[in-house]
Design an enzyme around this catalytic site. Sequence first.
Site, PDB file in Angstrom:
ATOM      1  N   CYS A 152       0.825  -1.207   0.000  1.00  0.00           N
ATOM      2  CA  CYS A 152       0.000   0.000   0.000  1.00  0.00           C
ATOM      3  C   CYS A 152       0.862   1.261   0.000  1.00  0.00           C
ATOM      4  O   CYS A 152       1.569   1.532   0.973  1.00  0.00           O
ATOM      5  CB  CYS A 152      -0.912  -0.032   1.232  1.00  0.00           C
ATOM      6  SG  CYS A 152      -1.776   1.496   1.592  1.00  0.00           S
ATOM      7  N   CYS A 184       0.124   3.787   2.747  1.00  0.00           N
ATOM      8  CA  CYS A 184       0.575   3.208   4.031  1.00  0.00           C
ATOM      9  C   CYS A 184       2.070   3.455   4.224  1.00  0.00           C
ATOM     10  O   CYS A 184       2.514   3.821   5.322  1.00  0.00           O
ATOM     11  CB  CYS A 184       0.297   1.710   4.079  1.00  0.00           C
ATOM     12  SG  CYS A 184      -1.442   1.263   3.955  1.00  0.00           S
TER      13      CYS A 184
END
Length: 104
Positions: free
Chosen positions: A29, A32
């Site tokens: 991600c 993230c």
Amino acid sequence: MAKVITDANFAETLNTDIPVVVDFWATWCGPCKAIAPIIDELAVEYEGKALVCKCNVDECDDVPMTYGIRSIPTLLFFKGGELVDRHVGAASKAEFAAKIDAIL
């Protein structure tokens, strides 16, 4: 450094007198990865006042399912073991800090 949350240690992690913040993330991600340094900085800055944790959704099934995590990053904010706030998506350090300060 943020504490690592697993399905096995999640319940005991919430059993504390200080607020708990859990960042749900994954290695693949991009957003993230972008907020990962912020999460680690917050863990250091709020040490003793709030517990900042990370939960890899690829390694945990029960906790993300229990809290309906459908998008990452998602941060959950707990006080007294109860969910009090949620943030979906990346944000600035100041925004996350303000949410932590609000539950202190």
